[in-house]
Motif scaffolding. Structure first.
Motif, PDB file in Angstrom:
ATOM      1  N   MET A  92       0.829  -1.202   0.000  1.00 42.52           N
ATOM      2  CA  MET A  92       0.000   0.000   0.000  1.00 42.52           C
ATOM      3  C   MET A  92       0.864   1.252   0.000  1.00 42.52           C
ATOM      4  N   GLU A  93       1.944   1.252   0.756  1.00 41.90           N
ATOM      5  CA  GLU A  93       2.847   2.405   0.783  1.00 41.90           C
ATOM      6  C   GLU A  93       3.468   2.650  -0.590  1.00 41.90           C
ATOM      7  N   GLU A  94       3.800   1.567  -1.284  1.00 41.89           N
ATOM      8  CA  GLU A  94       4.341   1.709  -2.648  1.00 41.89           C
ATOM      9  C   GLU A  94       3.292   2.317  -3.577  1.00 41.89           C
ATOM     10  N   PHE A  95       2.043   1.890  -3.421  1.00 35.28           N
ATOM     11  CA  PHE A  95       0.960   2.449  -4.234  1.00 35.28           C
ATOM     12  C   PHE A  95       0.768   3.932  -3.936  1.00 35.28           C
ATOM     13  N   GLN A  96       0.808   4.288  -2.672  1.00 34.27           N
ATOM     14  CA  GLN A  96       0.647   5.693  -2.288  1.00 34.27           C
ATOM     15  C   GLN A  96       1.771   6.558  -2.844  1.00 34.27           C
ATOM     16  N   GLU A  97       2.987   6.035  -2.832  1.00 37.08           N
ATOM     17  CA  GLU A  97       4.119   6.787  -3.392  1.00 37.08           C
ATOM     18  C   GLU A  97       3.952   6.984  -4.894  1.00 37.08           C
ATOM     19  N   LEU A  98       3.451   5.949  -5.573  1.00 42.53           N
ATOM     20  CA  LEU A  98       3.205   6.046  -7.009  1.00 42.53           C
ATOM     21  C   LEU A  98       2.183   7.133  -7.325  1.00 42.53           C
ATOM     22  N   VAL A  99       1.055   7.112  -6.597  1.00 42.13           N
ATOM     23  CA  VAL A  99      -0.016   8.087  -6.828  1.00 42.13           C
ATOM     24  C   VAL A  99       0.473   9.500  -6.512  1.00 42.13           C
ATOM     25  N   LYS A 100       1.245   9.608  -5.436  1.00 41.86           N
ATOM     26  CA  LYS A 100       1.778  10.921  -5.059  1.00 41.86           C
ATOM     27  C   LYS A 100       2.726  11.459  -6.125  1.00 41.86           C
ATOM     28  N   ALA A 101       3.542  10.559  -6.703  1.00 40.90           N
ATOM     29  CA  ALA A 101       4.489  10.970  -7.740  1.00 40.90           C
ATOM     30  C   ALA A 101       3.766  11.457  -8.987  1.00 40.90           C
ATOM     31  N   LYS A 102       2.594  10.926  -9.232  1.00 41.35           N
ATOM     32  CA  LYS A 102       1.810  11.347 -10.405  1.00 41.35           C
ATOM     33  C   LYS A 102       1.036  12.640 -10.137  1.00 41.35           C
ATOM     34  N   GLY A 103       1.090  13.138  -8.928  1.00 43.91           N
ATOM     35  CA  GLY A 103       0.427  14.399  -8.591  1.00 43.91           C
ATOM     36  C   GLY A 103      -1.080  14.295  -8.479  1.00 43.91           C
ATOM     37  N   GLU A 104      -1.598  13.095  -8.238  1.00 39.21           N
ATOM     38  CA  GLU A 104      -3.052  12.903  -8.134  1.00 39.21           C
ATOM     39  C   GLU A 104      -3.492  13.102  -6.684  1.00 39.21           C
ATOM     40  N   GLU A 105      -3.804  14.336  -6.308  1.00 37.23           N
ATOM     41  CA  GLU A 105      -4.148  14.656  -4.924  1.00 37.23           C
ATOM     42  C   GLU A 105      -5.441  13.964  -4.468  1.00 37.23           C
ATOM     43  N   LEU A 106      -6.455  13.945  -5.336  1.00 36.36           N
ATOM     44  CA  LEU A 106      -7.719  13.301  -4.984  1.00 36.36           C
ATOM     45  C   LEU A 106      -7.505  11.815  -4.729  1.00 36.36           C
ATOM     46  N   HIS A 107      -6.730  11.192  -5.595  1.00 39.69           N
ATOM     47  CA  HIS A 107      -6.453   9.766  -5.434  1.00 39.69           C
ATOM     48  C   HIS A 107      -5.684   9.500  -4.136  1.00 39.69           C
ATOM     49  N   CYS A 108      -4.767  10.411  -3.819  1.00 41.61           N
ATOM     50  CA  CYS A 108      -3.998  10.270  -2.573  1.00 41.61           C
ATOM     51  C   CYS A 108      -4.916  10.287  -1.365  1.00 41.61           C
ATOM     52  N   ARG A 109      -5.894  11.178  -1.396  1.00 39.41           N
ATOM     53  CA  ARG A 109      -6.818  11.264  -0.259  1.00 39.41           C
ATOM     54  C   ARG A 109      -7.678  10.011  -0.166  1.00 39.41           C
ATOM     55  N   LEU A 110      -8.059   9.444  -1.304  1.00 46.22           N
ATOM     56  CA  LEU A 110      -8.918   8.265  -1.296  1.00 46.22           C
ATOM     57  C   LEU A 110      -8.217   7.037  -0.724  1.00 46.22           C
ATOM     58  N   ILE A 111      -6.936   6.903  -0.987  1.00 45.75           N
ATOM     59  CA  ILE A 111      -6.220   5.705  -0.521  1.00 45.75           C
ATOM     60  C   ILE A 111      -5.378   5.985   0.719  1.00 45.75           C
ATOM     61  N   ASP A 112      -5.693   7.057   1.407  1.00 43.65           N
ATOM     62  CA  ASP A 112      -4.970   7.406   2.635  1.00 43.65           C
ATOM     63  C   ASP A 112      -5.283   6.376   3.726  1.00 43.65           C
ATOM     64  N   THR A 113      -4.261   5.930   4.422  1.00 46.28           N
ATOM     65  CA  THR A 113      -4.433   4.925   5.481  1.00 46.28           C
ATOM     66  C   THR A 113      -4.081   5.458   6.868  1.00 46.28           C
ATOM     67  N   THR A 114      -3.824   6.747   6.973  1.00 44.03           N
ATOM     68  CA  THR A 114      -3.411   7.290   8.273  1.00 44.03           C
ATOM     69  C   THR A 114      -4.513   7.166   9.319  1.00 44.03           C
ATOM     70  N   GLN A 115      -5.772   7.128   8.880  1.00 48.15           N
ATOM     71  CA  GLN A 115      -6.873   7.034   9.835  1.00 48.15           C
ATOM     72  C   GLN A 115      -6.928   5.674  10.512  1.00 48.15           C
ATOM     73  N   ILE A 116      -6.271   4.673   9.921  1.00 50.80           N
ATOM     74  CA  ILE A 116      -6.296   3.336  10.517  1.00 50.80           C
ATOM     75  C   ILE A 116      -5.657   3.351  11.894  1.00 50.80           C
ATOM     76  N   ASN A 117      -4.552   4.070  12.033  1.00 51.78           N
ATOM     77  CA  ASN A 117      -3.853   4.106  13.320  1.00 51.78           C
ATOM     78  C   ASN A 117      -4.663   4.789  14.409  1.00 51.78           C
ATOM     79  N   ALA A 118      -5.632   5.603  14.000  1.00 54.79           N
ATOM     80  CA  ALA A 118      -6.471   6.301  14.981  1.00 54.79           C
ATOM     81  C   ALA A 118      -7.647   5.437  15.433  1.00 54.79           C
TER      82      ALA A 118
END
Length: 546
Positions: free
Chosen positions: A150-176
């Motif tokens: 998942m982290e590799e996927f997030q880095e890929l999406v971030k590198a492509k500059g897709e902000e909306l996609h980054c927000r959709l696949i965000d996993t930071t809320q899991i730790n909360a």
């Protein structure tokens, strides 16, 4: 099963300042799943789901299943069709592919969509991943390989500059998230720990005792998560599955506690009184529809360390033995637990199943049906059948027990069940209470069905198969039959010879609970049962059926 991956509510904390002992209540969400536990309704539900899956129900390639899941979302991220397939695939995919591999396939589809300039498909893929994260977030918290992918996927999406996609696949809320599935440590033997004898048994009425045992059982059962059932299927055993191991340990602990409470009394009359009280506890457990603890209590009362106490049993009234017989018949493994299954199917609302029976069903179903069909397609029917079975078990966790438990008593009972006695120590205590009768070997009794004092040569050979001697003098007046005295002489002579050689009998059998499917080393038959399925030699681990 849309809520299977979500965190369950934690038990409410009692208010402070109470003068009386605080109560402990397990709060649970209302059951809102379309999968009822009644067998006939479950079959109807499965049929309807098969119909809703259309042509995919007959089998589909993994790529087709993934594509169908992705296409379940519209351009705004809403489900445009029923989520049955989504639930089945995300719940059961691990029996054919790991979660990390599944995500890598999805990432590959995302890359292809980017290359083909298909922003709509990219968005749907992210909606699918978001649904996976939201509904099955525990997977991302437990599976390190999935997290790395998942982290590799997030880095890929971030590198492509897709902000909306980054927000959709965000996993930071899991730790909360409040992780209600607390891992428990495997019980380890600690002979230095002080032995405990429960005082609760004397002070609690059968109804109170059964309610507090049910509270503990449900608490343990409720911790078994969807991922635990998945791990069980993948590994085919409970090893390295802490919550299931803890549940089995609780069941065995209750069974052992029952034996020790009976054996702790010095006279047959007092032991009989404890026996009678546990029968009353069993009746209350039956009324509460707590079949798992019922199995543990009856298993303890029927254990050979207790059943051999003839003096004790002479003080047990006939009506109590009749109830024990009824309970034993209810929980019998004959006809694949037919009596239990019938009674369980008739129960509604709160109930705790015999976990071992249903885990065996899962394994049987898993082994009986192929993962793939002849044309190489995924067997969707198998995924759906396993999914329905698991979802029924998980949904039982959502129905709170109709009782309240005193927190102080729960704590004391937990300590009382945390025992450190070995099988040898229990047997030693049993023989200390009522010494062994050497005149009638128990092995003879098991084969002398008509109780005429003789067994056939064929029956003797079954006994002798586990021992190195084949000599036995036949009674001249009853040719081909072997008497009780002759079988006793056989073992005495064998013991003498082995002793002179500095050896012992080749097998030292003890009743054993097997945690995975096991077959008899003598007859190759399957060792059926939930607890105490057979006998195992302490020396060479040779297994025998009962």
């Amino acid at each position: 099963m849309g809520t299977l991956g979500k965190a369950r509510e934690a038990p409410r904390k009692p208010s402070h300042g109470c003068r009386t002992a605080p109560k402990a209540r397990l709060e649970a969400k209302p059951a809102n799943s379309p999968f009822p536990s009644h067998p006939s309704l479950a079959q109807i539900t499965q049929f309807r789901m098969m119909v809703s899956l259309g042509h995919l129900a007959k089998g589909a390639s993994l790529d087709d299943l993934i594509d169908s899941c992705i296409q379940s979302f519209d351009a705004d991220g809403n489900l445009c069709r029923r989520n049955h397939l989504l639930q089945v695939v995300l719940t059961m995919h691990r029996i054919i592919i790991s979660s990390a591999e599944l995500l890598r396939k999805v990432v590959t589809l995302y890359k292809d969509a980017l290359a083909k300039n298909s922003p709509g498909l990219c968005l749907k893929i992210c909606y699918f991943v978001r649904y996976w994260i939201t509904e099955f977030w525990v997977m991302f918290k437990m599976d390190a390989s999935l997290t790395d992918t998942m982290e590799e996927f997030q880095e890929l999406v971030k590198a492509k500059g897709e902000e909306l996609h980054c927000r959709l696949i965000d996993t930071t809320q899991i730790n909360a998230r409040d992780w209600s599935r607390k891992l428990t440590q495997r019980i380890k033997s600690n002979t230095s720990k002080k032995r405990k004898v429960s005082l609760l048994f004397d002070h609690l009425e059968p109804e109170e005792l059964s309610e507090h045992l049910t509270y503990l059982e449900f608490k343990s059962f409720r911790r078994i998560s969807l991922s635990d059932y998945q791990n069980y299927l993948v590994n085919s055993c409970v090893k390295e599955n802490p919550t299931m191991e803890r549940s089995i340990a609780l069941c065995n602990g209750i069974s052992q506690w029952v034996q020790l409470m009976v054996l702790s009394r010095p006279t047959p009359q007092l032991r009989a009184e404890v026996f009678i009280k546990f029968i009353q506890v069993a009746q209350k457990l039956h009324q509460l529809q707590n079949f798992n603890t019922l199995m543990a209590v009856i298993g303890g009362l029927c254990h050979s360390s207790i059943s051999r106490l003839k003096e004790t049993s002479s003080h047990v009234p006939h009506e109590i033995n009749k109830v024990l017989g009824e309970m034993t018949e209810l929980l019998s493994s004959s006809r694949n637990y037919d009596n239990y299954r019938r009674a369980y199917g008739e129960c509604t609302d709160f109930k705790i199943p015999i976990l071992g029976v249903h885990l065996k069903d899962l394994i049987s179903l898993y082994e009986a049906m192929p993962d793939y069909l002849e044309d190489g397609k995924v067997n969707v029917h198998k995924l759906l059948a396993l999914y329905n079975h698991i979802s029924e078990l998980v949904q039982l966790q959502e129905v709170a027990p109709p009782l309240e438990a005193n927190k102080d008593l729960v704590h004391l009972l937990t300590l009382s069940l945390d025992l450190y006695y070995t099988e040898d120590e229990i047997y030693e205590l049993s023989y200390a209470r009522e010494p062994r009768n050497h005149r009638a070997p128990s092995v003879f009794k098991n084969y002398d069905h008509d109780q005429d004092g003789y067994i056939s040569q064929e029956e003797f050979e079954k006994i002798a198969a586990s021992f190195p001697f084949s000599f036995c003098v036949m009674d001249k007046d009853r040719e081909g039959l072997i008497s009780r005295d002759e079988i006793t002489a056989y073992f005495m002579r064998a013991s003498s010879i082995y002793s002179k050689l500095g050896l012992g009998f080749p097998h030292n059998f003890q009743e054993t609970t097997y945690l995975k499917p096991t077959f008899c080393d003598n007859c190759a038959g399957f060792l059926w049962g939930v607890i105490k399925q057979g006998y195992r030699c302490k020396g060479n681990k040779y297994s025998e059926s009962r």
